[in-house]
Design an enzyme around this catalytic site. Structure first.
Site, PDB file in Angstrom:
ATOM      1  NE  ARG A  75      86.109  -7.741 -18.797  1.00 57.31           N
ATOM      2  CZ  ARG A  75      87.481  -7.804 -18.158  1.00 57.31           C
ATOM      3  NH1 ARG A  75      87.493  -8.861 -17.854  1.00 57.31           N
ATOM      4  NH2 ARG A  75      88.597  -7.141 -18.749  1.00 57.31           N
ATOM      5  CE1 TYR A 126      66.871 -23.822 -27.004  1.00 61.93           C
ATOM      6  CE2 TYR A 126      69.396 -23.465 -26.259  1.00 61.93           C
ATOM      7  CZ  TYR A 126      67.863 -22.661 -26.965  1.00 61.93           C
ATOM      8  OH  TYR A 126      68.067 -21.547 -27.792  1.00 61.93           O
ATOM      9  CG  ASP A 201      68.671 -25.664 -19.271  1.00 58.77           C
ATOM     10  OD1 ASP A 201      67.552 -24.902 -18.694  1.00 58.77           O
ATOM     11  OD2 ASP A 201      68.597 -25.544 -20.280  1.00 58.77           O
ATOM     12  CE  LYS A 226      64.397 -19.118 -24.091  1.00 59.05           C
ATOM     13  NZ  LYS A 226      64.852 -20.375 -24.239  1.00 59.05           N
TER      14      LYS A 226
END
Ligand SMILES: *Cc1c(COP(=O)(O)O)cnc(C)c1O
Length: 404
Positions: A75, A126, A201, A226
């Site tokens: 992790r 978004y 972003d 994306k």
């Protein structure tokens, strides 16, 4: 599972990947297209592999004396993540951390704020960012969540003054799906003057078209899902920063919230990143051509793409960006029903949400109840892929004409 969570200060820093020195040394000299290909490779030694593989391990062999090596536990770090992070970091000009999704990345950045701090967020950001901000506001984690018009620096300045120091100014440019363009340098200066942290972003532009850290931003966020991964086969996110303390705090968020990516997803994203410049070159050239033709189509009320000289963001985008991007938004004459009919009529374009893949997608955004009301009901978002532009045009033209 390790016996104890690492102390916040001692969240392990993964060792710099083997190619880090290369990426750092060459990021000034090499063009982004080259960096996308060469950064994040294993060292050039005889019989070395050309790609960092999919590293499947939940733990790492530690040293007997200290009880841990650099990575420690699955992790905390992973060689496949580090290869991708090195490549993305080289492209954005900072240090990258990968997350399980774009929203995981957004969440980690919002998690940097002290309790009760204000968030300034573009009206047209978004929808997931809006929804998460609303949730955190409801729970009292965030103080005010203030919508701002990022095309109007005066509006942002006023909101910053009202928010006071310690706020987060969230920027997105171009926005999803209105394609509004923000003056990133000017707004970042306003944010810093007001004592705010500034995050951008950069999902729509990618580091090939703009590098927000160079324009002064503190944090860059990506939905790697994306354009960066580019093949509609993974969900993934990333955050990029220059400040070492910010990086440590973000790493702590990832380690302790546990929103870690799977190594296979990150491997696929790095493979996708290798061709980002080629995909984007083709997609944005087609997007500009389609935008030009759509602007003259009798079934179209308005086309949004910064390549169009008539677009409100054209001049700023021409100055700020290395290209106009591959997303086009179209408002269909005849309203939402006509827009839905277009989506039903296309045969080549894929009716699906998401964007930035090699295949062209079309979607009426307001079909999602969570989409901000500033997005027109009749707006179709087109994500232009790498197919032949004439094939794309014929299909779109026929669907639009049938919906008249
Ligand atoms: C898709 C998207 C996100 C969210 O990313 P996921 O990978 O879907 O979690 C954030 N910002 C923008 C601009 C997006 O398009």
């Amino acid at each position: 599972m390790p016996d104890a969570q690492p102390e916040p200060q001692s969240v392990p820093q993964p060792p710099a990947g083997a190619g880090a020195a290369l990426a750092a040394a060459s990021s000034a000299a090499l063009s982004p297209a080259t960096l996308a290909v060469v950064a994040g490779r294993p060292p050039r030694t005889p019989d070395a592999e050309v790609n960092v593989g999919v590293s499947l391990t939940s733990t790492y062999v530690g040293s007997a004396s200290t009880g841990a090596g650099g990575r420690g536990y699955g992790r905390f770090g992973n060689p496949t993540w580090e290869a991708f992070e090195e490549a993305l970091g080289a492209l954005e000009g900072g240090s990258a951390l990968t997350f399980a999704s774009g929203m995981g990345a957004v969440s980690a950045v919002l998690g940097l704020l002290p309790a009760g701090a204000s968030l300034l967020v573009p009206h047209g950001a978004y929808n997931g960012t809006h929804a998460l901000a609303g949730l955190l506001r409801q729970r009292g984690v965030l103080g005010d969540v203030v919508g701002v018009d990022i095309t109007d620096p005066g509006d942002v300045r006023e909101a910053l003054a009202a928010a006071g120091a310690g706020a987060l100014l969230w920027l997105e440019s171009p926005t999803n799906p209105l394609l509004e363009v923000a003056d990133l340098r000017a707004l970042t200066e306003l944010g810093h003057a007001a004592g705010a942290l500034v995050a951008v972003d950069n999902t729509f532009a990618t580091p090939l078209l703009q590098r927000p850290l160079d324009l002064g931003a503190d944090v860059v966020v990506h939905s790697v899902t994306k354009f960066l991964a580019g093949h509609s086969d993974v969900v993934l996110g990333a955050v990029v920063v220059r400040d070492a303390e910010l990086r440590t705090r973000l790493l702590q968020q990832r380690t302790l919230h546990g929103a870690i990516p799977g190594p296979l997803e990150v491997f696929l994203a790095l493979r996708g990143l290798r061709t980002l410049h080629l995909r984007l070159e083709r997609s944005q050239a087609s997007a500009a051509e389609l935008a030009r033709r759509l602007a003259g189509h009798r079934a179209v009320r308005r086309v949004r793409h910064p390549s169009l000289p008539s677009d409100p963001g054209h001049e700023l985008a021409a100055r700020q960006m290395g290209g106009f991007g591959a997303i086009v938004s179209v408002e269909v004459a005849g309203g939402a029903a006509a827009a839905d009919a277009v989506v039903d009529a296309v045969r080549l374009w894929l009716p699906a949400t998401s964007l930035g893949g090699v295949e062209s997608l079309i979607e009426r955004r307001r079909r999602h109840p969570s989409e901000p009301a500033v997005v027109p009901e009749d707006l179709l978002r087109l994500s232009v892929g790498v197919e032949d532009v004439e094939d794309l045009w014929r299909d779109l033209d026929a669907a639009l004409s049938s919906a008249l």
